[in-house]
Design a protein around this motif. Structure first.
Motif, PDB file in Angstrom:
ATOM      1  N   ASN A 285      89.175  67.383  51.340  1.00 47.61           N
ATOM      2  CA  ASN A 285      88.030  68.276  51.419  1.00 47.61           C
ATOM      3  C   ASN A 285      87.703  68.623  52.878  1.00 47.61           C
ATOM      4  O   ASN A 285      87.890  67.811  53.779  1.00 47.61           O
ATOM      5  N   ASP A 286      87.213  69.823  53.100  1.00 53.26           N
ATOM      6  CA  ASP A 286      86.942  70.331  54.450  1.00 53.26           C
ATOM      7  C   ASP A 286      85.523  69.951  54.882  1.00 53.26           C
ATOM      8  O   ASP A 286      84.538  70.460  54.345  1.00 53.26           O
ATOM      9  N   TYR A 287      85.433  69.042  55.861  1.00 53.03           N
ATOM     10  CA  TYR A 287      84.147  68.642  56.414  1.00 53.03           C
ATOM     11  C   TYR A 287      84.069  68.970  57.908  1.00 53.03           C
ATOM     12  O   TYR A 287      83.350  68.308  58.658  1.00 53.03           O
ATOM     13  N   THR A 288      84.783  69.996  58.334  1.00 49.55           N
ATOM     14  CA  THR A 288      84.777  70.350  59.762  1.00 49.55           C
ATOM     15  C   THR A 288      83.388  70.784  60.223  1.00 49.55           C
ATOM     16  O   THR A 288      83.064  70.660  61.411  1.00 49.55           O
TER      17      THR A 288
ATOM     18  N   SER B 214      87.480  66.009  61.480  1.00 46.56           N
ATOM     19  CA  SER B 214      88.739  66.749  61.527  1.00 46.56           C
ATOM     20  C   SER B 214      89.354  66.864  60.142  1.00 46.56           C
ATOM     21  O   SER B 214      89.141  66.008  59.264  1.00 46.56           O
ATOM     22  N   LEU B 215      90.116  67.935  59.924  1.00 49.95           N
ATOM     23  CA  LEU B 215      90.848  68.102  58.667  1.00 49.95           C
ATOM     24  C   LEU B 215      91.935  67.029  58.548  1.00 49.95           C
ATOM     25  O   LEU B 215      92.582  66.672  59.534  1.00 49.95           O
ATOM     26  N   ASP B 216      92.127  66.532  57.340  1.00 51.24           N
ATOM     27  CA  ASP B 216      93.212  65.592  57.082  1.00 51.24           C
ATOM     28  C   ASP B 216      94.411  66.338  56.519  1.00 51.24           C
ATOM     29  O   ASP B 216      94.272  67.262  55.702  1.00 51.24           O
ATOM     30  N   ASP B 217      95.593  65.931  56.954  1.00 51.56           N
ATOM     31  CA  ASP B 217      96.835  66.603  56.585  1.00 51.56           C
ATOM     32  C   ASP B 217      97.320  66.078  55.241  1.00 51.56           C
ATOM     33  O   ASP B 217      97.580  64.877  55.100  1.00 51.56           O
TER      34      ASP B 217
ATOM     35  N   HIS C  34      98.429  74.956  51.031  1.00 54.99           N
ATOM     36  CA  HIS C  34      97.396  74.435  51.936  1.00 54.99           C
ATOM     37  C   HIS C  34      97.906  74.672  53.345  1.00 54.99           C
ATOM     38  O   HIS C  34      99.094  74.485  53.626  1.00 54.99           O
TER      39      HIS C  34
END
Length: 653
Positions: A122-125, A130-133, A248
């Motif tokens: 999930n995007d929490y920027t 930071s984004l996880d790969d 993604h």
């Protein structure tokens, strides 16, 4: 810790044993500060004056809940579904009603699994995260054992991710208000490949921040390195597609890590295999690549010493940096209000570290509840006595034998033999029938019927002085039938966003009253409630044990390896003593009737003269009679398929 889909039981444990032998306990988790930081390491907090050891009353009952699944009411269950599609539970879903329902099961400790902030898709920027790969995340929701920030909590679990620590603190306070203590995971052997702590206190460095990555090993490095080689993601099998094949922007078969680090399970290749713990990196505890130790070893006589002596032993010792980091992490959470920890894969970390860490924890809170995952029976006593663990999973000994009995593949004598073999440490061996790593009882690959857990739970919960653990949904027969994406059926997925159907019926739209349960599910919940309340409160269960199996198997033609009988009792020989007879029938098809023999040795210990004694059922309203003739007792027993009785000797005034 569950790793790849559901391959751990068949693949990881045998490989782990080989790795441990090869590495001589390598793969130790690191959490330290380099030499320059050691001189200014955080001061240890003083013990809390109001806390003293031994405050806990009765037999502990641990309720393990997978936190992000517990409160989820969404029933979509799309494989690889997003948080928006499949839903997610929150800290706030543990309402007063929910906690009262958990407490109803006799619960003394709630293990909130998956609380520390781990890698997620999930995007929490927007919150600075930071984004996880997805190439190094298992599932869409991520493994709780790939921790990304030890000083924060999973943002998925918060109504307001910016306020996530405050929301968890409120949950800790609500749990305490309901008379239960809080456990969270500590995963000392490995962290997420992209560890970045946003919430770390001033003066704390991230894992690896001060490492010399040009060498494979240095004592105060937090990681092991593969100098000169960059990390490569595993070669995916044809059956696997990242995120189920959904596009993604970061799912490109690459992850920047140069030089590569050793993988969490000890794999040293720059490209780990798909069934390695590729989403994690191993922490260095001062164990050289050849397996030798770069720290002071603990003298064997410390197996007989208390935590105070262990604490004194480590004073003035120069310990590896990772030891300091994990000490500071655990003391941070104790100060936060957490009451104890469940340690993942503790056997992959040297016992000296545990002596160091646990003695520091006990100094701050002598009643801290310390539970460890150890799967090698030859290490049990070391990790209890030298490592100062309160409790270990009794997986390889008792659970494995009990599972075979439940499946009709093993004799109940194996349980008697295990109990005898573990007698010196039985109090420290936590019993369970389900957890996040194991198959659900009702799944076809285990027993195929939740009712087969009923006699097993009576035996598991009542045979020893050890704590008992329940997994959420076990009490209503959850079968773990969903194909959630990365997580496959038989276990409830810990990698994906998914609803848990039987448990959702107990939740009943947030009422947590079981109002939507079927008749059979409600009956099972009632059975667990009565059994676990009895287990948590009966003084005899912290007293003596006497096996009745051998005498009845030898002298009773109607008693077989599908039944198990034993006695539990208090020792004081007072009128309010508890003297219990426990008998279970594991046969799922046939009722059984026999005259239970109570040997003269036990009758003598109980100081019962010849005559008749009333017996009162403790789990049901049944009654019976114990007849003592010439110093030997007999009780007429009639059990339905999968039935159990617990009788207490009654004394007339």
């Amino acid at each position: 810790m569950t790793t790849q889909s559901n391959t751990r039981t068949n693949t990881i444990r045998p490989r782990l044993k080989l790795l441990l032998a090869a590495f001589a306990a390598l793969g130790l988790t690191s959490c330290g500060q380099p030499p320059a930081e050691q001189a200014t390491a955080k001061a240890e907090p003083e013990p809390k004056a109001e806390q003293t050891a031994g405050n806990r009353q009765g037999k502990p009952v641990v309720y393990q809940v997978f936190t992000r699944l517990f409160g989820n009411t969404n029933t979509t269950n799309k494989p690889w579904g997003t948080l928006e599609q499949n839903g997610v539970g929150k800290f706030n879903d543990f309402t007063d009603e929910a906690l009262a329902g958990i407490k109803q099961l006799g619960t003394s400790h709630i293990w909130y699994t998956g609380v520390p902030h781990h890698a997620v898709i999930n995007d929490y920027t927007a919150y600075g995260i930071s984004l996880d790969d997805p190439d190094v995340v298992k599932g869409r929701a991520g493994s709780p054992y790939a921790v990304k920030d030890y000083y924060s909590v999973n943002p998925d679990l918060a109504e307001d991710p910016a306020n996530r620590l405050a929301e968890f603190r409120a949950l800790v306070e609500r749990t305490h208000k309901h008379g239960m203590q809080v456990l969270i995971d500590i995963v000392p052997n490995h962290v997420a490949r992209d560890y970045q702590s946003l919430a770390k206190p001033d003066g704390v460095a991230d894992f690896g921040a001060n490492d010399n990555s040009t060498v494979e090993y240095a004592r105060n490095n937090n990681f092991y390195y593969v100098p000169g080689q960059s990390f490569q993601v595993p070669a995916w099998p044809d059956s696997y597609k990242v995120l189920g094949g959904e596009p993604h922007p970061l799912a490109d078969g690459k992850f920047a890590e140069n030089p590569a680090k050793w993988t969490g399970n000890g794999a040293r290749a720059a490209q780990p295999a798909f069934d390695d713990w590729y989403e994690t990196v191993k922490i260095n505890y001062g164990v050289r690549p050849d397996g030798s130790y770069d720290f002071d070893t603990l003298p064997s006589e410390y197996a007989e010493k208390d935590w105070q002596a262990h604490y004194q032993f480590w004073q003035g010792k120069d310990v590896p940096d990772s030891w300091l980091k994990f000490r500071d992490i655990t003391l941070y959470w104790l100060d936060f209000g957490v009451d104890g920890f469940r340690y993942d894969m503790a056997e992959m970390v040297p016992v000296e570290f545990w002596s160091y860490l646990n003695s520091h924890i006990k100094r701050v809170n002598p009643d801290a509840f310390l539970l460890a995952e150890v799967y090698q029976p030859d290490l049990y006593r070391d990790y209890i006595k030298l490592g100062l663990m309160d409790y270990l999973y009794d997986k390889v000994e008792f659970y494995d034998s009990l599972k075979l009995v439940m499946q009709g593949k093993g004799p109940t004598s194996a349980l008697v033999e295990t109990q005898q073999r573990m007698a010196d440490i039985e109090h420290h061996m936590l019993h369970f029938l389900e957890n996040h790593d194991e198959q659900r009882i009702a799944s076809p690959d285990f027993a195929g019927d939740a009712r087969k857990g009923m006699p097993a739970m009576v035996v598991s919960a009542l045979i020893s002085t050890s704590p008992t653990m329940l997994y959420f949904g076990q009490d209503v027969g959850e079968p773990g039938a969903e194909d959630a994406g990365f997580g496959k059926p038989t276990r409830t997925s810990i990698f994906d966003y998914v609803g848990v159907p039987h448990h959702q019926r107990w939740m009943n739209g947030g009422k947590f009253d079981g109002g939507a349960l079927s008749e059979d599910e409600a009956a099972l919940r009632n059975f667990y409630t009565r059994l676990m309340q009895f287990s948590a409160s009966a003084p005899a269960l912290m007293g003596g044990y006497f096996e009745l199996h051998s005498a009845n198997l030898a002298n009773n033609s109607a008693y077989s390896e599908q039944q198990l009988a034993f006695a539990r009792y208090t020792h004081s020989h007072q009128q309010d003593d508890q003297q219990l007879l426990v008998v279970s029938n594991f046969n799922a098809e046939q009722a059984v009737e026999f005259s239970l023999i109570v040997p003269a040795e036990l009758i003598s210990q109980w100081q019962l003269g010849d005559g008749n004694y009333s017996l009162a059922g403790q789990l049901t309203d049944s009654v019976a009679e114990l007849r003592v003739t010439n110093g030997v007792g007999q009780v007429n027993i009639a059990l339905p398929p999968l039935g159990s009785v617990v009788y207490r000797v009654q004394y007339q005034e």
